[in-house]
Every structure is written in C-alpha cells, then in structure tokens.
Design an enzyme around this catalytic site. Structure first.
Site, PDB file in Angstrom:
ATOM      1  N   GLU A 155      28.897  37.702  32.366  1.00  0.00           N
ATOM      2  CA  GLU A 155      28.653  37.844  33.551  1.00  0.00           C
ATOM      3  C   GLU A 155      27.202  38.217  34.018  1.00  0.00           C
ATOM      4  O   GLU A 155      26.679  37.458  34.764  1.00  0.00           O
ATOM      5  CB  GLU A 155      29.452  38.939  34.130  1.00  0.00           C
ATOM      6  CG  GLU A 155      30.879  38.884  34.161  1.00  0.00           C
ATOM      7  CD  GLU A 155      31.627  39.212  32.925  1.00  0.00           C
ATOM      8  OE1 GLU A 155      30.782  39.751  32.126  1.00  0.00           O
ATOM      9  OE2 GLU A 155      32.738  38.738  32.470  1.00  0.00           O
TER      10      GLU A 155
ATOM     11  N   ARG B  90      41.275  35.060  47.508  1.00  0.00           N
ATOM     12  CA  ARG B  90      40.651  34.434  46.734  1.00  0.00           C
ATOM     13  C   ARG B  90      40.978  32.865  46.699  1.00  0.00           C
ATOM     14  O   ARG B  90      40.001  32.128  46.391  1.00  0.00           O
ATOM     15  CB  ARG B  90      40.855  35.043  45.469  1.00  0.00           C
ATOM     16  CG  ARG B  90      42.430  34.883  45.026  1.00  0.00           C
ATOM     17  CD  ARG B  90      42.560  35.437  43.427  1.00  0.00           C
ATOM     18  NE  ARG B  90      44.255  35.440  43.189  1.00  0.00           N
ATOM     19  CZ  ARG B  90      44.686  35.116  42.492  1.00  0.00           C
ATOM     20  NH1 ARG B  90      44.004  34.647  41.256  1.00  0.00           N
ATOM     21  NH2 ARG B  90      45.945  35.157  42.183  1.00  0.00           N
TER      22      ARG B  90
ATOM     23  N   PHE C 201      33.310  43.325  37.641  1.00  0.00           N
ATOM     24  CA  PHE C 201      32.059  43.024  36.874  1.00  0.00           C
ATOM     25  C   PHE C 201      30.721  42.918  37.793  1.00  0.00           C
ATOM     26  O   PHE C 201      29.598  42.439  37.239  1.00  0.00           O
ATOM     27  CB  PHE C 201      32.274  41.598  36.404  1.00  0.00           C
ATOM     28  CG  PHE C 201      33.426  41.754  35.161  1.00  0.00           C
ATOM     29  CD1 PHE C 201      33.534  43.038  34.433  1.00  0.00           C
ATOM     30  CD2 PHE C 201      34.462  40.680  35.228  1.00  0.00           C
ATOM     31  CE1 PHE C 201      34.942  42.937  33.636  1.00  0.00           C
ATOM     32  CE2 PHE C 201      35.542  40.607  34.322  1.00  0.00           C
ATOM     33  CZ  PHE C 201      35.736  41.782  33.416  1.00  0.00           C
TER      34      PHE C 201
ATOM     35  N   HIS D 131      39.332  39.884  43.295  1.00  0.00           N
ATOM     36  CA  HIS D 131      40.327  40.670  42.834  1.00  0.00           C
ATOM     37  C   HIS D 131      39.684  42.384  43.001  1.00  0.00           C
ATOM     38  O   HIS D 131      39.698  43.082  42.261  1.00  0.00           O
ATOM     39  CB  HIS D 131      40.447  40.649  41.285  1.00  0.00           C
ATOM     40  CG  HIS D 131      41.264  39.283  40.700  1.00  0.00           C
ATOM     41  ND1 HIS D 131      40.633  38.009  41.253  1.00  0.00           N
ATOM     42  CD2 HIS D 131      42.279  39.216  40.239  1.00  0.00           C
ATOM     43  CE1 HIS D 131      41.452  37.070  40.609  1.00  0.00           C
ATOM     44  NE2 HIS D 131      42.339  37.807  40.164  1.00  0.00           N
TER      45      HIS D 131
ATOM     46  N   ASP E  68      46.813  44.686  36.303  1.00  0.00           N
ATOM     47  CA  ASP E  68      45.945  45.048  35.579  1.00  0.00           C
ATOM     48  C   ASP E  68      45.254  46.470  35.312  1.00  0.00           C
ATOM     49  O   ASP E  68      44.783  46.727  34.411  1.00  0.00           O
ATOM     50  CB  ASP E  68      44.600  44.013  35.922  1.00  0.00           C
ATOM     51  CG  ASP E  68      45.045  42.398  35.221  1.00  0.00           C
ATOM     52  OD1 ASP E  68      45.965  42.454  34.219  1.00  0.00           O
ATOM     53  OD2 ASP E  68      44.160  41.741  35.507  1.00  0.00           O
TER      54      ASP E  68
ATOM     55  N   ARG F  69      43.004  39.686  45.573  1.00  0.00           N
ATOM     56  CA  ARG F  69      44.215  38.820  44.858  1.00  0.00           C
ATOM     57  C   ARG F  69      45.456  38.604  45.574  1.00  0.00           C
ATOM     58  O   ARG F  69      45.733  37.563  45.684  1.00  0.00           O
ATOM     59  CB  ARG F  69      44.146  39.455  43.533  1.00  0.00           C
ATOM     60  CG  ARG F  69      45.290  38.869  42.768  1.00  0.00           C
ATOM     61  CD  ARG F  69      45.691  39.526  41.296  1.00  0.00           C
ATOM     62  NE  ARG F  69      46.635  39.076  40.606  1.00  0.00           N
ATOM     63  CZ  ARG F  69      47.957  39.662  40.509  1.00  0.00           C
ATOM     64  NH1 ARG F  69      48.071  40.707  40.961  1.00  0.00           N
ATOM     65  NH2 ARG F  69      49.013  39.030  39.798  1.00  0.00           N
TER      66      ARG F  69
END
Lengths: 314, 271
Positions: free
Chosen positions: A65, A17, A90, A115, A123, A173
């Site tokens: 988004e 990323r 997303f 990610h 997360d 990530r």
C-alpha cells in the site's frame, strides 16, 4: 416518517464501495486522465469494474500500500489523476506516504478507501478502521469525504476529480439504503430534518441509523434536528454552530472513534461560542471485533435504538 | 560538457555544501559530498531539458533525491546550474528560506519531488516513470538512494515495481558510501551483497568502482538504456569526499563544520 425529511429512500440498497467502483467507471469515461491503482484488492474495493472497462488505465501495485501511494504521487506529476483504492485500515500503513508523498507537496492524488468502520463485520478488529477520519483530517491540504450512500458517493468521486489536491473518500462495505440524490456542494453540510429540541450531526452511512433514531425520538415526543456532513474537511463550521445555537443540545454520531473524527470537527466549530450540552456518540476508544454488521452496531451502541436511548438519557 | 569542466563545477558545489552547512550550523555534509559528482554529471551533462528559465517543462528529465538529507549537494548543483542565486545559501534551513532542511518542490525551483522521508523518493520516481510511460512522455527519471536508506522496505517494494512495470525510463543510483547515522552499514543493518540483491530485483546493473571519479560516473550515466529493464547504478563512493577530516568519518553524517573547520575545508577545496 414525516415528509419533512430530506433523505428520501429510493427503496434500493447498495454498498457505498460498489457505488465507488461504478462511479470510477463513469468518471473514467469522461476524464481520460483518471487512472486507478489497487493493492491486490480490486475484487473487494470494486475497482475491478474500472479494470474491466479500462484495463490500460488500471495498475495493480500488489500488496504494497505504501508503494502504491507514492507511485500515485509520481504519476500525478505527469498530469494524471490517480485514485488509490484499498481498505481504510491501511490508511495507517501508508500514512507516511499520504502525508509526505502526497499532502506535503499537495499532489493531485485521490484515496478511495473502503471497508471503513465496524460494519466491515466478520474480518474483525484488525481490519475495522475506526481512526481513518482522524488521520486524514489532521493533514494540511487534504479534503475528506464520508458519503452516506451510493448516490452521494457518485457526487464525492466527481467532486474529488475536480479538486486540485489530495482527497480522501471513506466508503463502507455494508449494503445500505440508497437515497435520492441531494444537492451537493463540497464543504457544505445538509439539513436532513429540522427540529427544535436537539440536533444530531452525522456522516457516512450512519445517516440511515440516525434517521431511525430521529423517528424513535419523535415517537417519544423529542423533536430532533438532523444534519449530515458528507465533507468532514473542510468542515461546515457555520452550519454546525447555527444548529447548535438553535437547539442548545448537540449530539454527534459516527462509525469512528469518538477521538478525532466528526465529533471533534463539530467541537472545533462550536466550542466557546455558546452554551450547549455536547455528546459524542461513536466507537468509545476501543477496537472492534468479528461479528455480523447489525450485531456490531448494536454491541457498540450505533444502531438506531441505541442512539435514540443515549439521546433520551441526556 | 568536458570532464575537466564538470570536475570544476563539482568542486564549487562541494564548497557550496561547506558554506551552506557552516552558515546554518546544521545539515548533512558527509552524504552530500559523497554524491556530488553524480549530481553535477546529471544536471550539467546527462539530463535533457534542464532549463532554469522553464523548470516546469513537462518533457524535461526528472531527478528525485530520495536521500533527501543530501539536500546541500542538490542545492549547490541547482544554484550553479542557475536555478537561484547564491544569496539563498544564507537562508538554508532558515525561516522563510526556499532551501528547506529537505528538498521541497513547493518552495525550491528545480526540485522535482519533496523528499526526506527515506524510501519515498525512489517510489515516487517509479510512479513518475510509470506515469511518463502511460502518457507517452519521453522523459527519463533519475533517482538517487542511499545505502542507509536501503534499510527501508519501501526501497524494495519500489524496486519490485520498477522491474514489474519494465521501466527502462528509470535509473536508480545508489550512493554507496557504506555509512549511516549510527555507524557503518554493517554495524547498523548489514546490506549483505548489495549488488546481488538489487540485481535479483530485476535491474540492469552497472557498477562504478569510483563513484567520485567524474569520467567513470559519466560513462555509467551515459550508457544506453536496456530495453524492458530499469537501470541500477551502484556508485562506490567515499563519505565526506574532498575534505580530508570528513572523509570516511561517520561523525560527519549530520554535523556542520564550525568556522575553523569550514575555513580548512574550503582551503582543501580550492581550484
């Protein structure tokens, strides 16, 4: 490891990323049509580098988004090349917009979604995309990239800007090894190591872990071939079939559900075209959970040791 | 164009809607008939650079039919404007036709966006207006949304963005006929004070008391833009306008007239 491995570590580590953010800046310098859209995650998708370099070409669309994707669709009709950036999870939230707003009219919009996979880590399962490759692969007009490392991410971003149509770039990530840049051609797989006993097909940052698995297998007397696919769609069916025929034993390794991702792309390419054993190694139709990336890879059987033992068990 | 001439075109487009939906045995006549006058005003008077011979002129004004199921009204308007011949009506919703069930930019000349998945058209139009500002394109972007469509959260996300980016090159038109598939707006999902809600999102507002009155529609569409604000035109319309047995009837949202009904409708729509 032996010198016939065509993935040469530079010794550096960088998350894909981060490379995506830097690649956009490089691209932005060359191509003034490139604009970048975010959904309040520029600090995480690392597009803040682009935002800093070209403030007038960066649009933060807020935490919306779906709207970001259709705004990008509209901007592309004015001759711009929008790169939408958010978390891969997303892709689901904005899927109707990606499908009907971008892919159906074949608008020139790019998606750098980060990610991805369980290596997102702490997360947890709500944020770990294990389905994005499946969602993107199934859409007509879409090109799908899963770069292995920082250098390949640069190549994917550059290639995306050259393609007239939607492109999805899956990035991770986790900081991972950077390899020397390899010759890159859209839609072409790369033979990382030749071998005669079986073939491992992989994509994305799993290259690192399959390389470790190959080494472990070698120590056990198994000479495995390793083929990496930075392009999941269009898929290099010929290369996949050639190595399946050559070795007779096929394994696919991906940081994604075993349903709909690389494994199924390989299955599509080789099914009915020879006699092989075939096993998909990935997230086995379950959601992830919080944890350190290395612990998660072990837990879900995607670290080098687990991959090697699954292959040896066959 | 003279109001009387525009009214004549609108009547022809209404006949086209009946002919198309009758031949296809499917389509959405109710919400097509309610928005016809605004579409005719746009394509025959208001929009700049509309040219069937050059439908990709980059500086042309854009129109996005966000309520994409009203495609028959758009197709009728584009046909009367000269983008394609009437023979295409025979292939509305049929295999290999350019007139798909919902507008398709890849297939139909004059269409600026593929729509039909509700909420998306207004968001794409926001992107067009933003892209036009970014590139210095002088075009104006028009989009038409439905009131049923306004159940979609994306309509409101797009509206927030339109005000945030100060898109005074954008006009959002609401075809407020008060009805959707399953009933009236109030039965299905009340929009409440629709004027206050859209105003609160930051639009410069104009209400058209009779959105099926050509002069009133023209006055609203011709009004100068308000610097720094997107424009919102609330058209109070009648679903099924122009065909007595369709007017104000929820049942004609997505049902085609049979031959007998079509004949009666066409008679009512004679010049």
């Amino acid at each position: 490891m032996s010198s016939n491995i065509k993935a040469i570590p530079t010794g550096e580590k960088e998350s894909v990323r981060v490379a995506y953010g830097k690649a956009l800046v490089k691209l932005g310098e060359k191509n003034e049509k490139v604009v970048v859209l975010d959904a309040d995650l520029a600090q995480a998708t690392m597009t803040n580098a682009f935002q800093k370099a070209f403030p007038a070409r960066h649009y933060d669309c807020g935490i919306a988004e779906a709207n970001m994707v259709d705004i990008a669709a509209g901007m592309s009709t004015m001759g711009l090349i929008p790169f939408c950036s958010t978390f891969a999870v997303f892709a689901g939230r904005s899927y109707d917009q990606i499908r009907n707003g971008v892919c159906y009219p074949k608008f020139n919009v790019k998606f750098g979604f980060s990610h991805a996979g369980i290596t997102l880590g702490e997360d947890g399962g709500s944020h770990q995309a294990i389905e994005d490759l499946a969602l993107m692969r199934v859409l007509p007009n879409m090109t799908v990239f899963a770069p292995s490392d920082a250098n390949e991410c640069y190549q994917c971003v550059e290639a995306a800007a050259e393609i007239d149509g939607p492109v999805y770039i899956r990035t991770a990530r986790l900081a991972s090894p950077v390899y020397e840049a390899r010759p890159f051609e859209v839609g072409k797989g790369q033979v990382i190591k030749e071998g005669k006993d079986c073939v491992i097909f992989t994509c994305g940052i799993m290259l690192e872990h399959t390389l470790e698995a190959v080494q472990r297998l070698q120590e056990q007397g198994v000479d495995a071939a390793l083929v990496h696919f930075h392009t999941i769609k269009p898929f290099d069916k010929e290369l996949a079939l050639a190595w399946a025929l050559k070795t007779g034993h096929v394994f696919t390794v991906e940081e994604h559900s075993v349903i709909g991702g690389l494994g199924d792309a390989v299955a599509d390419a080789i099914c009915g075209k020879g006699a092989f054993t075939f096993q998909k190694i990935g997230i086995d139709d379950v959601f992830g959970q919080s944890g350190k990336p290395a612990d998660l890879l072990k837990e879900y059987g995607l670290d080098g040791e687990s991959i090697a033992s699954k292959i040896l068990a066959k | 164009m003279e109001v009387r001439e525009l009214e004549k075109v609108a009547k022809q487009v209404r006949r086209d809607i009946i002919i198309m939906t009758n031949k296809a045995g499917a389509g959405h006549p109710g919400g097509s008939l309610s928005c016809t006058d605004a579409l005719v005003a746009l394509y025959f008077d208001v929009m700049k650079g509309v040219d069937p011979a050059d439908d990709k002129n980059p500086n042309r004004d854009r129109f996005v039919l966000s309520k994409g199921h009203a495609a028959p009204a758009l197709y009728g308007t584009l046909c009367e404007r000269g983008f394609f011949g009437r023979e295409e009506f025979d292939k509305f919703r049929q295999l290999h036709g350019i007139l798909q069930g919902h507008p398709d930019i890849k297939k139909c000349p004059g269409v600026d966006a593929s729509t039909g998945s509700l909420g998306q058209g207004i968001s794409i139009a926001v992107g067009m207006a933003l892209g036009a500002k970014h590139t210095g394109n002088p075009c104006h972007v028009y989009t038409m949304i439905g009131d049923g469509e306004s159940d979609e959260g994306l309509v409101w996300e797009a509206s927030m963005a339109a005000a945030h980016y100060k898109l005074d090159n954008l006009t959002v038109i609401l075809d407020h006929n008060g009805m959707q598939i399953d009933g009236t707006n109030d039965q299905v999902m009340s929009l409440g004070d629709v004027w206050a809600k859209f105003q609160a999102f930051g639009y410069d507002m104009i209400e058209v008391k009779d959105g099926n009155d050509m002069q009133q529609v023209l006055d609203a569409l011709r009004a100068p833009a308000c610097p720094g604000k997107p424009r919102f035109i609330l058209l109070q319309t009648l679903k099924g306008k122009g065909v007595s047995f369709m007017e104000g009837q929820v049942g004609w949202h997505g049902k085609a007239p049979n031959n007998e009904q079509a004949a009666q409708a066409l008679k009512e729509l004679e010049d």
